[in-house]
Design a protein around this motif. Structure first.
Motif, PDB file in Angstrom:
ATOM      1  N   VAL A  37       0.857  -1.190   0.000  1.00  0.00           N
ATOM      2  CA  VAL A  37       0.000   0.000   0.000  1.00  0.00           C
ATOM      3  C   VAL A  37       0.892   1.239   0.000  1.00  0.00           C
ATOM      4  CG1 VAL A  37      -2.114  -0.933   1.008  1.00  0.00           C
ATOM      5  CG2 VAL A  37      -0.302  -0.140   2.538  1.00  0.00           C
ATOM      6  N   GLU A  38       0.597   2.140  -0.909  1.00  0.00           N
ATOM      7  CA  GLU A  38       1.415   3.348  -1.089  1.00  0.00           C
ATOM      8  C   GLU A  38       0.499   4.574  -0.991  1.00  0.00           C
ATOM      9  OE1 GLU A  38       4.543   4.617  -1.413  1.00  0.00           O
ATOM     10  OE2 GLU A  38       3.437   6.491  -1.677  1.00  0.00           O
ATOM     11  N   ALA A  39       0.893   5.527  -0.163  1.00  0.00           N
ATOM     12  CA  ALA A  39       0.053   6.703   0.092  1.00  0.00           C
ATOM     13  C   ALA A  39      -0.050   7.634  -1.117  1.00  0.00           C
ATOM     14  CB  ALA A  39       0.617   7.470   1.287  1.00  0.00           C
ATOM     15  N   SER A  61      20.745  10.885  -6.447  1.00  0.00           N
ATOM     16  CA  SER A  61      21.450  10.750  -7.728  1.00  0.00           C
ATOM     17  C   SER A  61      22.548   9.702  -7.654  1.00  0.00           C
ATOM     18  CB  SER A  61      22.153  12.062  -8.106  1.00  0.00           C
ATOM     19  OG  SER A  61      21.251  13.103  -8.184  1.00  0.00           O
ATOM     20  N   TRP A  62      23.230   9.634  -6.509  1.00  0.00           N
ATOM     21  CA  TRP A  62      24.524   8.951  -6.513  1.00  0.00           C
ATOM     22  C   TRP A  62      24.540   7.631  -5.761  1.00  0.00           C
ATOM     23  CZ3 TRP A  62      25.262  14.381  -4.806  1.00  0.00           C
ATOM     24  CH2 TRP A  62      25.560  15.214  -5.893  1.00  0.00           C
ATOM     25  N   ILE A  63      25.351   6.742  -6.319  1.00  0.00           N
ATOM     26  CA  ILE A  63      25.747   5.558  -5.565  1.00  0.00           C
ATOM     27  C   ILE A  63      27.266   5.494  -5.603  1.00  0.00           C
ATOM     28  CG2 ILE A  63      23.749   4.076  -5.481  1.00  0.00           C
ATOM     29  CD1 ILE A  63      23.907   3.320  -8.123  1.00  0.00           C
ATOM     30  N   GLY A 342      22.418   3.481   6.501  1.00  0.00           N
ATOM     31  CA  GLY A 342      21.136   4.128   6.813  1.00  0.00           C
ATOM     32  C   GLY A 342      20.989   5.439   6.063  1.00  0.00           C
ATOM     33  N   GLY A 343      19.785   5.681   5.526  1.00  0.00           N
ATOM     34  CA  GLY A 343      19.510   6.922   4.798  1.00  0.00           C
ATOM     35  C   GLY A 343      19.770   6.782   3.307  1.00  0.00           C
ATOM     36  N   LEU A 344      20.545   5.763   2.929  1.00  0.00           N
ATOM     37  CA  LEU A 344      20.971   5.662   1.525  1.00  0.00           C
ATOM     38  C   LEU A 344      20.197   4.584   0.765  1.00  0.00           C
ATOM     39  CD1 LEU A 344      24.842   5.926   2.081  1.00  0.00           C
ATOM     40  CD2 LEU A 344      23.185   7.755   1.629  1.00  0.00           C
TER      41      LEU A 344
END
Ligand SMILES: Cc1cc2nc3c(=O)[nH]c(=O)nc-3n(C[C@H](O)[C@H](O)[C@H](O)COP(=O)(O)OP(=O)(O)OC[C@H]3O[C@@H](n4cnc5c(N)ncnc54)[C@H](O)[C@@H]3O)c2cc1C
Length: 365
Positions: A37-39, A61-63, A342-344
């Motif tokens: 389920v996606e809001a 943008s980046w990895i 975390g965050g990425l």
């Protein structure tokens, strides 16, 4: 997809960003029944790009080298990557407005980007799932109640309130938003506290992208990278596609979220256009278009507490387990719950993959 009033599913994934979609894809490969389920009216969450025939990243943008989970997922999905363009001179704009060249390494040296933009990643996952009719857009999870055999999930869809049942729920939304859902019984207080202490990575930020017919900066021997002490853009990079145009420069807006709201988006765009000319010269005068994306005003990304930017990269990860009535029924899997990345993007894929494999191992018949 239309609202289904009552539905029984093995795993319900709340959130159709990268972590949610990747978890769905992994569960599907393991033969496990799932729904997402996606809001929002689109998938991807913080990965988003407007449609200009090619993709321009308004989110990530980046990895980076060493991010093995992304590398593997790109391979599985037959997606290619390319190096962030960095060759050429970097520019520095001083507080006086004066612009100075710098020949050193660009801060984005070594980073790479996904061909056709980061959204190619979530689009490929969604495309692989779409035929299964398992992704429900504009379905907002509001409440989770533990039952004898699983979880009752309350979902708001337009005027309707749906009630679905799942054996297990994977909450793939930013932890601070997860902490604001209603839980019956209440989450253990240490878990609730831990969720609300995890800042949503980049939620306080805004990006401006300017599209051009030609990459005039390259013709001048510039990399497109510029740092400014003036603003509104404080860090500018080449955001052009891997091949062909339109060509683009993007910048992070340096003003805090409340200042941006006071200035207004139209004025910020005007200021950014003037600044690009002051840094790159008259060739920057006529962008085809300029797009602004302010993540701090997106209710399905940013919480009020996210509006103050965290200093540096926060310590991420969620080591507290769900216990009692919630034991093994509720899992938090957004990128912020990953300790090492975390965050990425890497963290989102890692959590999704871990969740799907642990679930499969725990429920082997
Ligand atoms: C400007 C910007 C730049 C970034 N740059 C980089 C970068 O260069 N490299 C990098 O690795 N990472 C970067 N990131 C971070 C990267 O975007 C995230 O790590 C990644 O997209 C997180 O995915 P996620 O699925 O965990 O969370 P999200 O993308 O936040 O997905 C959560 C989903 O849940 C949905 N949702 C929320 N509440 C509910 C609800 N109640 N019910 C149902 N659905 C709900 C949301 O709509 C969303 O689709 C950047 C982020 C931003 C914003």
């Amino acid at each position: 997809m239309k609202g289904v009033l009552d539905l029984d599913v093995e795993v319900l994934i709340v959130g159709g960003g990268l972590s949610g979609l990747c978890a769905a894809w992994r569960l599907k490969a393991l033969g496990i029944d799932y729904r997402v389920v996606e809001a929002r009216a689109r998938v991807g969450g913080r990965i988003y790009s407007p449609d200009y025939g090619t993709d321009f990243d308004l989110g990530p943008s980046w990895i980076w080298p060493g991010q093995h989970q992304v590398a593997q997922l790109l391979e599985e999905l037959h997606l290619e990557k390319f190096d962030q363009p960095v060759s050429g001179t970097t520019l520095y704009q001083l507080q006086s407005g004066q612009v100075q060249p710098h020949q050193g390494l660009s801060p984005m040296s070594g980073a790479y980007r996904i061909k056709r933009g980061s959204s190619a990643l979530v689009n490929a996952l969604a495309d692989a799932l779409v035929g299964d009719n398992t992704i429900y857009l504009e379905h907002i999870c509001t409440k989770l109640s533990a039952t004898e055999h699983g979880v009752k999930v309350q979902i708001s869809h337009g005027e309707s309130t749906l009630e679905w049942h799942a054996k297990t729920v994977a909450v793939a939304i930013p932890p601070r938003l997860a902490a604001k859902l209603s839980y019956f019984p209440a989450l253990p207080s240490n878990l609730h506290h831990a969720l609300s202490q995890l800042p949503t990575w980049m939620a306080a930020h805004a990006k401006i992208i300017a599209l051009f017919d030609n990459a005039f900066w390259k013709e001048q021997g510039l990399s497109g990278t510029a740092m400014s002490q003036v603003g509104p853009l404080v860090e500018i990079h080449d955001a052009s596609p891997s091949e062909g145009g339109p060509y683009a420069l993007f910048g992070f807006v340096g003003y805090p979220a409340d200042a941006r709201q006071q200035i207004g988006q139209a004025e910020l765009v005007k200021m950014a256009k003037q600044q690009l000319v002051s840094i790159f010269g008259p060739a920057a005068k006529k962008p085809i278009d300029v797009i602004i994306q302010d993540w701090s005003v997106e209710p399905f990304t940013a919480d009020q507490e996210d509006l103050n930017v965290a200093a540096g990269h926060p310590a991420y990860g969620l080591s507290i387990k769900t216990e009692g009535e919630w034991d093994s029924r509720l899992h938090f899997i957004s990128t912020e719950t990953n300790r090492d990345n975390g965050g990425l993007i890497e963290g989102a894929i890692d959590r999704a993959t871990q969740f799907a494999h642990n679930y499969s191992n725990d429920h082997k018949k």
